[in-house]
Scaffold this active site. Sequence first.
Site, PDB file in Angstrom:
ATOM      1  N   GLN A 105      -1.799   2.418   9.913  1.00 37.31           N
ATOM      2  CA  GLN A 105      -0.517   2.572   9.204  1.00 37.31           C
ATOM      3  C   GLN A 105       0.490   3.326  10.066  1.00 37.31           C
ATOM      4  O   GLN A 105       1.697   3.099   9.972  1.00 37.31           O
ATOM      5  CB  GLN A 105      -0.719   3.350   7.888  1.00 37.31           C
ATOM      6  CG  GLN A 105      -1.423   2.588   6.785  1.00 37.31           C
ATOM      7  CD  GLN A 105      -2.916   2.827   6.785  1.00 37.31           C
ATOM      8  OE1 GLN A 105      -3.518   3.100   7.835  1.00 37.31           O
ATOM      9  NE2 GLN A 105      -3.546   2.698   5.640  1.00 37.31           N
ATOM     10  N   LYS A 150      -4.690  10.106   3.092  1.00 34.62           N
ATOM     11  CA  LYS A 150      -5.353   9.234   4.072  1.00 34.62           C
ATOM     12  C   LYS A 150      -6.383   9.992   4.898  1.00 34.62           C
ATOM     13  O   LYS A 150      -6.149  11.125   5.320  1.00 34.62           O
ATOM     14  CB  LYS A 150      -4.264   8.631   4.974  1.00 34.62           C
ATOM     15  CG  LYS A 150      -4.731   7.677   6.038  1.00 34.62           C
ATOM     16  CD  LYS A 150      -5.617   6.564   5.532  1.00 34.62           C
ATOM     17  CE  LYS A 150      -5.002   5.743   4.425  1.00 34.62           C
ATOM     18  NZ  LYS A 150      -5.956   4.828   3.747  1.00 34.62           N
ATOM     19  N   ARG A 170       0.866  -1.186   0.000  1.00 36.87           N
ATOM     20  CA  ARG A 170       0.000   0.000   0.000  1.00 36.87           C
ATOM     21  C   ARG A 170       0.899   1.232   0.000  1.00 36.87           C
ATOM     22  O   ARG A 170       2.113   1.122   0.107  1.00 36.87           O
ATOM     23  CB  ARG A 170      -1.015   0.000   1.158  1.00 36.87           C
ATOM     24  CG  ARG A 170      -0.684  -0.666   2.443  1.00 36.87           C
ATOM     25  CD  ARG A 170       0.386   0.010   3.269  1.00 36.87           C
ATOM     26  NE  ARG A 170       0.217   1.444   3.350  1.00 36.87           N
ATOM     27  CZ  ARG A 170       1.204   2.293   3.543  1.00 36.87           C
ATOM     28  NH1 ARG A 170       2.455   1.862   3.699  1.00 36.87           N
ATOM     29  NH2 ARG A 170       1.009   3.585   3.608  1.00 36.87           N
ATOM     30  N   GLY A 171       0.269   2.394  -0.120  1.00 34.30           N
ATOM     31  CA  GLY A 171       1.051   3.622  -0.296  1.00 34.30           C
ATOM     32  C   GLY A 171       1.116   3.909  -1.790  1.00 34.30           C
ATOM     33  O   GLY A 171       1.446   3.002  -2.577  1.00 34.30           O
ATOM     34  N   ALA A 172       0.799   5.161  -2.166  1.00 32.96           N
ATOM     35  CA  ALA A 172       0.582   5.475  -3.583  1.00 32.96           C
ATOM     36  C   ALA A 172       1.736   5.054  -4.511  1.00 32.96           C
ATOM     37  O   ALA A 172       1.523   4.320  -5.473  1.00 32.96           O
ATOM     38  CB  ALA A 172       0.269   6.959  -3.716  1.00 32.96           C
ATOM     39  N   ARG A 187      -7.394  -0.536  -6.846  1.00 29.93           N
ATOM     40  CA  ARG A 187      -7.731   0.531  -5.887  1.00 29.93           C
ATOM     41  C   ARG A 187      -7.981   1.823  -6.684  1.00 29.93           C
ATOM     42  O   ARG A 187      -7.289   2.068  -7.676  1.00 29.93           O
ATOM     43  CB  ARG A 187      -6.605   0.746  -4.847  1.00 29.93           C
ATOM     44  CG  ARG A 187      -6.551  -0.372  -3.808  1.00 29.93           C
ATOM     45  CD  ARG A 187      -5.616  -0.043  -2.658  1.00 29.93           C
ATOM     46  NE  ARG A 187      -6.239   0.836  -1.682  1.00 29.93           N
ATOM     47  CZ  ARG A 187      -5.570   1.360  -0.653  1.00 29.93           C
ATOM     48  NH1 ARG A 187      -4.280   1.122  -0.491  1.00 29.93           N
ATOM     49  NH2 ARG A 187      -6.189   2.134   0.223  1.00 29.93           N
ATOM     50  N   ASP A 228      -2.074  10.927  -2.199  1.00 27.70           N
ATOM     51  CA  ASP A 228      -2.477   9.865  -3.128  1.00 27.70           C
ATOM     52  C   ASP A 228      -2.899  10.417  -4.479  1.00 27.70           C
ATOM     53  O   ASP A 228      -2.818   9.734  -5.487  1.00 27.70           O
ATOM     54  CB  ASP A 228      -3.595   9.026  -2.517  1.00 27.70           C
ATOM     55  CG  ASP A 228      -3.048   8.205  -1.364  1.00 27.70           C
ATOM     56  OD1 ASP A 228      -2.935   8.747  -0.245  1.00 27.70           O
ATOM     57  OD2 ASP A 228      -2.664   7.044  -1.601  1.00 27.70           O
TER      58      ASP A 228
HETATM   59  O1  MRU Z   1      -4.458   3.210   2.202  1.00 28.92           O
HETATM   60  P1  MRU Z   1      -2.978   3.423   2.048  1.00 28.92           P
HETATM   61  O2  MRU Z   1      -2.174   2.880   3.180  1.00 28.92           O
HETATM   62  O3  MRU Z   1      -2.483   2.958   0.695  1.00 28.92           O
HETATM   63  O4  MRU Z   1      -2.822   4.991   2.063  1.00 28.92           O
HETATM   64  C1  MRU Z   1      -1.541   5.555   1.992  1.00 28.92           C
HETATM   65  C2  MRU Z   1      -1.543   7.022   2.157  1.00 28.92           C
HETATM   66  O5  MRU Z   1      -2.561   7.657   2.258  1.00 28.92           O
HETATM   67  C3  MRU Z   1      -0.216   7.703   2.104  1.00 28.92           C
HETATM   68  O6  MRU Z   1      -0.218   8.836   2.920  1.00 28.92           O
HETATM   69  C4  MRU Z   1       0.025   8.139   0.665  1.00 28.92           C
HETATM   70  O7  MRU Z   1      -0.111   7.055  -0.210  1.00 28.92           O
HETATM   71  C5  MRU Z   1       1.357   8.723   0.486  1.00 28.92           C
HETATM   72  S1  MRU Z   1       2.578   7.434   0.521  1.00 28.92           S
HETATM   73  C6  MRU Z   1       4.032   7.941   0.011  1.00 28.92           C
END
Ligand code: MRU
Length: 358
Positions: free
Chosen positions: A205, A257, A54-56, A96, A246
Amino acid sequence: MRDRLLAAEKVKAIDWRDGALYLLDQRILPAEEVWLAYADARGVAEAIRSMVVRGAPAIGISAAYGIVLAVRQRLAAGGDWKAALEEDFTVLAESRPTAVNLFWALNRMRERLERLKSTDDPLAVMEAEAISIHESDREANLTMAQLGVELIRKHQGSEQAVLTHCNTGALATGGFGTALGVIRGAWLEGMIERVYADETRPWLQGSRLTAWELANEGIPVTLNADSAAAHLMKTKGITWVIVGADRITANGDVANKIGTYQLAVNAMHHGVRFMVVAPSSTIDMSLASGDDIPIEERAGSELLEVGGQRVGADVDAFNPVFDVTPADLIDAIVTEKGVVERPDTAKMTQLMCRKRLH
Ligand code: MRU
């Protein structure tokens, strides 16, 4: 600082080795460190959907490798492999909805596919493209860390405490992080005394991933409930809120988030600066404003259960996992192309015309 940042790299979430994709299972961190192997696009899409990864930026990189796995499979099956590959693009794109890095990476893979020459080895070319997406994210992390640290230095008052939300570190990217990369850099430069990490309900997270990454590196971190943020800003000398993104739209609105928006409102009230750190692959100039961003809603069970045990009453739960922070609450957006202070459409357009700074 670059060398010190590279030396501090300890964790990674994505490993492409001998033509196979390995992902560190983030659903069970920090209790267990388990790597899962993936052999096809469908498996990678499921890993993204179920948040193994996870994470963009990490989602985008994984999807790019998912296409490489699919190319190998479709070539081996023979026939019109390019046509068959469409199914793999679709299944990955549906994994997603909010982080635009996923669609950006898939578009890059598609563009490369369309440019293949008859003399090319398709698998080698597509693999090189995915590796280049991965490597350039790592480079972008380094540049953003340097730019973010310069920004903090420019506004530095006394000792700094910063507040962050969700996980934006090595686990969320191809390098050592976006917002967490800036925080790492500022720590190495002696500009930060303590990091406050929002626990980030409901998926945690912050408490499971961010606190773990920072503690592994000896960076002083204190965990707090998301609802403690305003109180922290009032009482703990927070000077910056530093978060990732994201999707950032043409006017500088930022989807991140769930809980980020209320942090920005609180930061404005308390005179705390608000920094968003994201590579340009997170910027979606095709959307005029954050109103157009699709916001993912996940199962209510993520709110109603803890560790698989029902704790909530027998009611419906609303679980949007991202929100949109309006541009006018943001002091700066830091990208590898440069920094935009007080973002608006004109400044974002100018930024996107620039080349990368590294
Ligand atoms: O649902 P997630 O854990 O994928 O969400 C991640 C986030 O919102 C992060 O803050 C965002 O992707 C930036 S990561 C470099």
